[in-house]
Design a protein around this motif. Sequence first.
Motif, PDB file in Angstrom:
ATOM      1  N   GLY A  33      15.787-113.905 -60.305  1.00 33.34           N
ATOM      2  CA  GLY A  33      15.790-115.301 -60.750  1.00 33.34           C
ATOM      3  C   GLY A  33      16.575-115.508 -62.031  1.00 33.34           C
ATOM      4  N   SER A  34      16.424-114.600 -62.993  1.00 32.15           N
ATOM      5  CA  SER A  34      17.147-114.769 -64.259  1.00 32.15           C
ATOM      6  C   SER A  34      18.634-114.466 -64.104  1.00 32.15           C
ATOM      7  CB  SER A  34      16.527-113.921 -65.372  1.00 32.15           C
ATOM      8  OG  SER A  34      16.642-112.559 -65.075  1.00 32.15           O
ATOM      9  N   ALA A  35      18.994-113.578 -63.169  1.00 34.46           N
ATOM     10  CA  ALA A  35      20.414-113.312 -62.908  1.00 34.46           C
ATOM     11  C   ALA A  35      21.066-114.556 -62.309  1.00 34.46           C
ATOM     12  CB  ALA A  35      20.573-112.117 -61.971  1.00 34.46           C
ATOM     13  N   PHE A  36      20.354-115.225 -61.394  1.00 36.76           N
ATOM     14  CA  PHE A  36      20.870-116.464 -60.808  1.00 36.76           C
ATOM     15  C   PHE A  36      21.066-117.515 -61.898  1.00 36.76           C
ATOM     16  CE2 PHE A  36      19.775-120.746 -59.270  1.00 36.76           C
ATOM     17  CZ  PHE A  36      20.871-120.975 -58.440  1.00 36.76           C
ATOM     18  N   SER A  37      20.069-117.662 -62.782  1.00 31.96           N
ATOM     19  CA  SER A  37      20.167-118.638 -63.878  1.00 31.96           C
ATOM     20  C   SER A  37      21.345-118.336 -64.794  1.00 31.96           C
ATOM     21  CB  SER A  37      18.883-118.639 -64.710  1.00 31.96           C
ATOM     22  OG  SER A  37      17.798-119.032 -63.911  1.00 31.96           O
ATOM     23  N   LEU A  38      21.596-117.048 -65.022  1.00 36.90           N
ATOM     24  CA  LEU A  38      22.702-116.627 -65.877  1.00 36.90           C
ATOM     25  C   LEU A  38      24.060-117.011 -65.284  1.00 36.90           C
ATOM     26  CD1 LEU A  38      23.438-114.767 -68.419  1.00 36.90           C
ATOM     27  CD2 LEU A  38      23.735-112.964 -66.733  1.00 36.90           C
ATOM     28  N   LEU A  47      26.844-108.855 -64.139  1.00 36.26           N
ATOM     29  CA  LEU A  47      25.489-108.451 -63.780  1.00 36.26           C
ATOM     30  C   LEU A  47      25.348-106.946 -63.935  1.00 36.26           C
ATOM     31  CD1 LEU A  47      24.923-110.381 -60.405  1.00 36.26           C
ATOM     32  CD2 LEU A  47      23.930-110.944 -62.624  1.00 36.26           C
ATOM     33  N   TYR A  48      24.166-106.517 -64.340  1.00 40.02           N
ATOM     34  CA  TYR A  48      23.816-105.099 -64.289  1.00 40.02           C
ATOM     35  C   TYR A  48      23.256-104.880 -62.894  1.00 40.02           C
ATOM     36  CZ  TYR A  48      24.566-105.219 -69.242  1.00 40.02           C
ATOM     37  OH  TYR A  48      25.147-105.377 -70.464  1.00 40.02           O
ATOM     38  N   THR A  49      23.637-103.800 -62.250  1.00 44.41           N
ATOM     39  CA  THR A  49      23.273-103.647 -60.844  1.00 44.41           C
ATOM     40  C   THR A  49      22.582-102.320 -60.548  1.00 44.41           C
ATOM     41  OG1 THR A  49      25.455-102.761 -60.286  1.00 44.41           O
ATOM     42  CG2 THR A  49      25.144-105.138 -60.030  1.00 44.41           C
ATOM     43  N   TYR A  50      21.852-102.338 -59.455  1.00 46.97           N
ATOM     44  CA  TYR A  50      21.231-101.142 -58.890  1.00 46.97           C
ATOM     45  C   TYR A  50      21.715-101.061 -57.451  1.00 46.97           C
ATOM     46  CZ  TYR A  50      17.777 -98.234 -56.542  1.00 46.97           C
ATOM     47  OH  TYR A  50      17.169 -97.265 -55.783  1.00 46.97           O
ATOM     48  N   SER A  54      20.474 -96.433 -48.081  1.00 43.63           N
ATOM     49  CA  SER A  54      19.446 -95.978 -47.146  1.00 43.63           C
ATOM     50  C   SER A  54      20.045 -95.862 -45.763  1.00 43.63           C
ATOM     51  CB  SER A  54      18.272 -96.964 -47.130  1.00 43.63           C
ATOM     52  OG  SER A  54      18.682 -98.187 -46.544  1.00 43.63           O
ATOM     53  N   GLU A  55      19.251 -95.411 -44.802  1.00 41.46           N
ATOM     54  CA  GLU A  55      19.740 -95.277 -43.427  1.00 41.46           C
ATOM     55  C   GLU A  55      20.082 -96.637 -42.825  1.00 41.46           C
ATOM     56  OE1 GLU A  55      15.268 -95.466 -43.346  1.00 41.46           O
ATOM     57  OE2 GLU A  55      16.665 -94.141 -44.366  1.00 41.46           O
ATOM     58  N   ASN A  56      19.547 -97.719 -43.403  1.00 42.66           N
ATOM     59  CA  ASN A  56      19.831 -99.070 -42.913  1.00 42.66           C
ATOM     60  C   ASN A  56      21.086 -99.672 -43.524  1.00 42.66           C
ATOM     61  OD1 ASN A  56      17.466 -98.974 -41.394  1.00 42.66           O
ATOM     62  ND2 ASN A  56      16.248 -99.790 -43.067  1.00 42.66           N
ATOM     63  N   GLY A  57      21.697 -98.973 -44.491  1.00 44.98           N
ATOM     64  CA  GLY A  57      22.910 -99.493 -45.120  1.00 44.98           C
ATOM     65  C   GLY A  57      22.832 -99.420 -46.636  1.00 44.98           C
ATOM     66  N   THR A  58      23.750-100.120 -47.272  1.00 41.83           N
ATOM     67  CA  THR A  58      23.835-100.134 -48.731  1.00 41.83           C
ATOM     68  C   THR A  58      23.597-101.557 -49.221  1.00 41.83           C
ATOM     69  OG1 THR A  58      25.482 -98.377 -48.600  1.00 41.83           O
ATOM     70  CG2 THR A  58      25.335 -99.546 -50.675  1.00 41.83           C
ATOM     71  N   ALA A  59      22.887-101.672 -50.324  1.00 38.18           N
ATOM     72  CA  ALA A  59      22.626-102.996 -50.902  1.00 38.18           C
ATOM     73  C   ALA A  59      22.735-102.921 -52.417  1.00 38.18           C
ATOM     74  CB  ALA A  59      21.236-103.484 -50.501  1.00 38.18           C
ATOM     75  N   LEU A  60      23.209-104.015 -53.016  1.00 35.32           N
ATOM     76  CA  LEU A  60      23.294-104.123 -54.470  1.00 35.32           C
ATOM     77  C   LEU A  60      22.287-105.165 -54.952  1.00 35.32           C
ATOM     78  CD1 LEU A  60      27.087-104.179 -55.433  1.00 35.32           C
ATOM     79  CD2 LEU A  60      25.385-102.552 -56.211  1.00 35.32           C
ATOM     80  N   TYR A  61      21.607-104.835 -56.051  1.00 33.95           N
ATOM     81  CA  TYR A  61      20.650-105.748 -56.669  1.00 33.95           C
ATOM     82  C   TYR A  61      21.130-106.027 -58.085  1.00 33.95           C
ATOM     83  CZ  TYR A  61      17.855-104.629 -52.630  1.00 33.95           C
ATOM     84  OH  TYR A  61      17.435-104.482 -51.329  1.00 33.95           O
ATOM     85  N   GLY A  62      21.150-107.324 -58.478  1.00 37.03           N
ATOM     86  CA  GLY A  62      21.717-107.706 -59.759  1.00 37.03           C
ATOM     87  C   GLY A  62      20.696-108.252 -60.744  1.00 37.03           C
ATOM     88  N   PHE A  63      20.935-107.927 -62.038  1.00 45.82           N
ATOM     89  CA  PHE A  63      20.005-108.298 -63.108  1.00 45.82           C
ATOM     90  C   PHE A  63      20.763-108.862 -64.293  1.00 45.82           C
ATOM     91  CE2 PHE A  63      18.758-104.663 -60.651  1.00 45.82           C
ATOM     92  CZ  PHE A  63      17.594-105.119 -60.064  1.00 45.82           C
TER      93      PHE A  63
END
Length: 195
Positions: A33-38, A47-50, A54-63
Motif C-alpha cells: 500500500g505504501s509503495a503504491f502511494s509513493l 522501489l525496493y524489491t524482493y 518458485s516452481e510456479n514462476g518468478t514474482a517481484l514484490y515492491g516496497f
Amino acid sequence: MIGYLKGKIKSLTPECALIETAGGIGFEVNCSGSAFSLLAGKTEGELYTYMQVSENGTALYGFSSTEEKNMFLKLISVSGVGPKMGIAVLSGLSSGELAAAIATSDVKRLSAVKGLGKKTAERIILELREKVSLNASVAEGGAALPSVTSGDEDAVVALMTLGFSRSESEKAISNARAKGAATVEDIIMLALKGM
C-alpha cells in the motif's frame, strides 16, 4: 536477485506497478500500500524489491523503504505466511502499525487484514515478538512504547488476565520499575495502583 528498481512508471494499480528500467525492460511488481502511494501520480519512481522464485514462476514484490522490505522478510519467515499474504498485511497496515500490533499482541488489529485469520495473526505475534523492534516506531497515541524486560512477562500476563491490554500493562510495569519495584509482586501492586 533484483533488490531495487528505478525507472518510468508505465502502469500502476493499487496491487501492481509496471516499471520500465534504463534498458527498456519492464518489470511487473506487486506493490504494498505504501509503495503504491509513493508511486501514485508520478511518471518515474523507485522501489525496493524482493524477488520470489518458485516452481510456479518468478514474482517481484515492491516496497517504499528498506524498513518496509525488512518487515516483509520477517513476515514471510513465519510459518504459513507467504509473499502474497505478507504484501496483503503491509497493504493493510504500515510497518510501524504492524510493529505496534505485534509488540502489543493486538490479534484483533492484525486479523482485520483481509485474508488473515486469527490463528495466523497469533502465529505472527508469537514468532515475531522478539524480532520486531519498536525503537524507531511510535505507538498509536504518539508516545514510544515502554521497554519491558523479559523478566517482567509474568507481571504482564497477570495484569492482562485482570483485563488490561498488553500496552497498558507494559506501561504500568515500566512506571512501577521506575518507582523502584523489584519483585513481581511489588511490580504488580505498584502497577495496579498506577492504573
